[in-house]
Design a protein around this motif. Structure first.
Motif, PDB file in Angstrom:
ATOM      1  N   HIS A 122      -6.494  15.153   8.492  1.00 41.78           N
ATOM      2  CA  HIS A 122      -6.033  13.595   8.644  1.00 41.78           C
ATOM      3  C   HIS A 122      -5.865  12.849   7.139  1.00 41.78           C
ATOM      4  N   GLN A 123      -6.567  13.392   6.203  1.00 41.02           N
ATOM      5  CA  GLN A 123      -6.380  12.939   4.838  1.00 41.02           C
ATOM      6  C   GLN A 123      -5.359  13.425   4.350  1.00 41.02           C
ATOM      7  N   ILE A 124      -4.975  14.602   4.435  1.00 42.46           N
ATOM      8  CA  ILE A 124      -3.455  15.032   3.904  1.00 42.46           C
ATOM      9  C   ILE A 124      -2.271  14.143   4.709  1.00 42.46           C
ATOM     10  N   GLU A 125      -2.518  14.186   5.907  1.00 40.10           N
ATOM     11  CA  GLU A 125      -1.318  13.296   6.492  1.00 40.10           C
ATOM     12  C   GLU A 125      -1.191  11.867   6.149  1.00 40.10           C
ATOM     13  N   ASN A 126      -2.310  11.241   5.794  1.00 35.74           N
ATOM     14  CA  ASN A 126      -2.362  10.114   5.464  1.00 35.74           C
ATOM     15  C   ASN A 126      -2.062   9.963   3.591  1.00 35.74           C
ATOM     16  N   GLN A 127      -1.623  10.969   3.195  1.00 32.59           N
ATOM     17  CA  GLN A 127      -1.275  11.095   1.708  1.00 32.59           C
ATOM     18  C   GLN A 127      -2.377  10.541   0.640  1.00 32.59           C
ATOM     19  N   THR A 128      -3.569  10.989   1.099  1.00 32.41           N
ATOM     20  CA  THR A 128      -4.759  10.571   0.298  1.00 32.41           C
ATOM     21  C   THR A 128      -4.610  10.950  -1.429  1.00 32.41           C
ATOM     22  N   TYR A 129      -4.156  11.996  -1.495  1.00 32.09           N
ATOM     23  CA  TYR A 129      -3.767  12.590  -2.877  1.00 32.09           C
ATOM     24  C   TYR A 129      -2.761  11.534  -3.600  1.00 32.09           C
ATOM     25  N   GLU A 130      -1.617  11.317  -3.018  1.00 33.21           N
ATOM     26  CA  GLU A 130      -0.959  10.184  -3.880  1.00 33.21           C
ATOM     27  C   GLU A 130      -1.529   8.990  -3.970  1.00 33.21           C
ATOM     28  N   LYS A 131      -2.080   8.419  -2.820  1.00 28.23           N
ATOM     29  CA  LYS A 131      -2.678   7.309  -3.091  1.00 28.23           C
ATOM     30  C   LYS A 131      -3.893   7.171  -4.071  1.00 28.23           C
ATOM     31  N   SER A 132      -4.512   8.230  -4.005  1.00 31.18           N
ATOM     32  CA  SER A 132      -5.764   8.004  -4.960  1.00 31.18           C
ATOM     33  C   SER A 132      -5.337   8.268  -6.548  1.00 31.18           C
ATOM     34  N   MET A 133      -4.104   8.867  -6.899  1.00 30.66           N
ATOM     35  CA  MET A 133      -3.541   9.225  -8.141  1.00 30.66           C
ATOM     36  C   MET A 133      -3.151   7.956  -8.501  1.00 30.66           C
ATOM     37  N   LEU A 134      -2.514   7.002  -7.420  1.00 32.27           N
ATOM     38  CA  LEU A 134      -1.686   6.015  -7.803  1.00 32.27           C
ATOM     39  C   LEU A 134      -2.344   4.713  -7.875  1.00 32.27           C
ATOM     40  N   GLY A 135      -3.773   4.688  -7.577  1.00 34.12           N
ATOM     41  CA  GLY A 135      -4.328   3.560  -7.578  1.00 34.12           C
ATOM     42  C   GLY A 135      -4.368   2.584  -8.877  1.00 34.12           C
ATOM     43  N   GLN A 136      -4.243   1.079  -8.790  1.00 33.27           N
ATOM     44  CA  GLN A 136      -4.101   0.520  -9.711  1.00 33.27           C
ATOM     45  C   GLN A 136      -5.358  -0.211 -10.017  1.00 33.27           C
ATOM     46  N   THR A 137      -6.091   0.170 -11.124  1.00 31.89           N
ATOM     47  CA  THR A 137      -7.311  -0.268 -11.453  1.00 31.89           C
ATOM     48  C   THR A 137      -7.292  -0.555 -13.330  1.00 31.89           C
ATOM     49  N   ASN A 138      -8.574  -0.949 -13.742  1.00 32.43           N
ATOM     50  CA  ASN A 138      -8.546  -1.277 -15.206  1.00 32.43           C
ATOM     51  C   ASN A 138      -9.793  -0.433 -15.520  1.00 32.43           C
ATOM     52  N   PHE A 139     -10.098   0.833 -14.862  1.00 33.73           N
ATOM     53  CA  PHE A 139     -11.133   1.248 -14.921  1.00 33.73           C
ATOM     54  C   PHE A 139     -11.085   2.305 -16.318  1.00 33.73           C
ATOM     55  N   ASP A 140     -10.043   2.681 -16.533  1.00 34.87           N
ATOM     56  CA  ASP A 140      -9.842   3.466 -17.854  1.00 34.87           C
ATOM     57  C   ASP A 140     -10.491   2.690 -19.114  1.00 34.87           C
TER      58      ASP A 140
END
Length: 345
Positions: free
Chosen positions: A149-167
């Motif tokens: 389910h996580q793979i089909e929902n593109q969790t990898y891409e969506k996690s890598m593209l997250g827009q935050t100021n955490f850095d």
């Protein structure tokens, strides 16, 4: 033999539930350790068999016929053993070929189930993507179905593209975990909401399916409340949803927006986070984090809005129905940046 009277009294004492809980937890721990030991042995066995097959094919000029012959003879010799069908022996060979030069990933494959490894091999064609799902499965104990389910929902891409100021706002110890906790998009396909709906209706629908909501958010969140009341110098303010992230040990304020992201959302969230840190955060907890969930966003506008924010905030979108896969791969960070993030999992 009759149980002594004093033993029956002991069993009925207030301490018995504690004893039962401790024993059950110990049994679960032993079962998990036994599973890990058996699984590591099984994956190690498959690794050695794959290596032997590949060595003979590369050095002895053997063809694919050796795989078919090996499958047939093993099943004849060990009729009660499973896992050596023709197809699975080919998977065993491919498994070794895929990871034999990747020393960083090799220890990970033995820590998840063989069926999990197969799901990742079949569905992930990128080295870093495979590493991501290996690490996440190990860390969160995903079942095979949850992993797919996580793979089909593109969790990898969506996690890598997250827009935050955490850095900028978080310490290196928290940065990777926080970035993985805030995806670029969430799928709430368990909701039954007809258009149009209000923010309050969206909130109520999520609360009604709270387990599904927390699972969609990543599985490491605990629910703290909805319309969470904050009082500041006599004025009342209400946070749509308040969560707690177990790994980050931080409060997470979630604001729900049914429209497009607007820069002024950042100022409001910063106020909420400052109030939480002053009034609610307990000793030993990390600074609060905010997630603004919008129906849509302009990535450049979000980038500008987050640039000078002084509190840790992420901006994400959500869908309440499954959409066609998005072309996200061209937007991913560089492999070096992704590899650095994965080291923090």
């Amino acid at each position: 033999m009759e149980t002594p009277k004093n033993d029956r009294v002991t069993v009925n004492s207030d301490d018995y539930p504690v004893l039962l809980s401790e024993v059950k937890e110990r049994i679960r721990s032993a079962q998990y350790e036994a599973f890990k030991a058996v699984n590591m042995e099984l994956v190690g066995l498959y690794w050695d068999i794959g290596r032997k097959i590949v060595e003979r094919q590369e050095n002895g000029g053997w063809g694919k016929g050796v795989v078919e012959k090996l499958s047939e003879d093993i099943r004849a010799e060990f009729p009660g053993i499973t896992g050596f069908s023709r197809r699975n022996v080919f998977y065993i060979r491919d498994f070794y070929l895929l990871y034999r030069h990747d020393e960083k990933v090799q220890p990970l494959v033995a820590q998840i189930g063989w069926s999990h490894n197969l799901a990742i091999m079949e569905r992930c064609k990128d080295t870093l993507e495979r590493e991501f799902y290996l690490r996440m499965t190990k860390k969160y104990g995903w079942s095979k179905n949850v992993l797919i389910h996580q793979i089909e929902n593109q969790t990898y891409e969506k996690s890598m593209l997250g827009q935050t100021n955490f850095d900028r706002e978080l310490t290196p110890e928290l940065r990777a975990q926080a970035k993985l906790a805030v995806k670029d998009e969430y799928i709430f396909d368990f909701l039954e909401l007809a258009e149009p709906y209000s923010e309050r209706e969206l909130e109520k629908a999520l609360i009604a399916r709270i387990e599904d909501f927390l699972r969609a958010m990543g599985g490491m969140f605990a629910f703290m409340g909805s319309q969470y009341r904050q009082e500041v110098d006599g004025d009342e303010f209400f946070i749509d949803l308040l969560l707690f992230h177990r790994t980050l040990k931080a409060l997470v304020a979630v604001e729900l927006k049914i429209g497009k992201f607007q820069p002024e959302f950042i100022g409001k969230m910063q106020f909420y986070l400052r109030a939480l840190d002053k009034q609610v955060r307990q000793e030993g907890e990390n600074p609060s984090i905010g997630i603004i969930l919008c129906r849509e966003k302009n990535r450049t506008v979000v980038e500008y809005a987050l640039h000078d924010a002084s509190k840790s905030i992420g901006v994400a979108t959500y869908e309440i129905t499954k959409t066609l896969p998005k072309a996200l791969r061209g937007q991913l960070p560089s492999p070096k940046e992704i590899a650095a993030l994965l080291e923090g999992i």
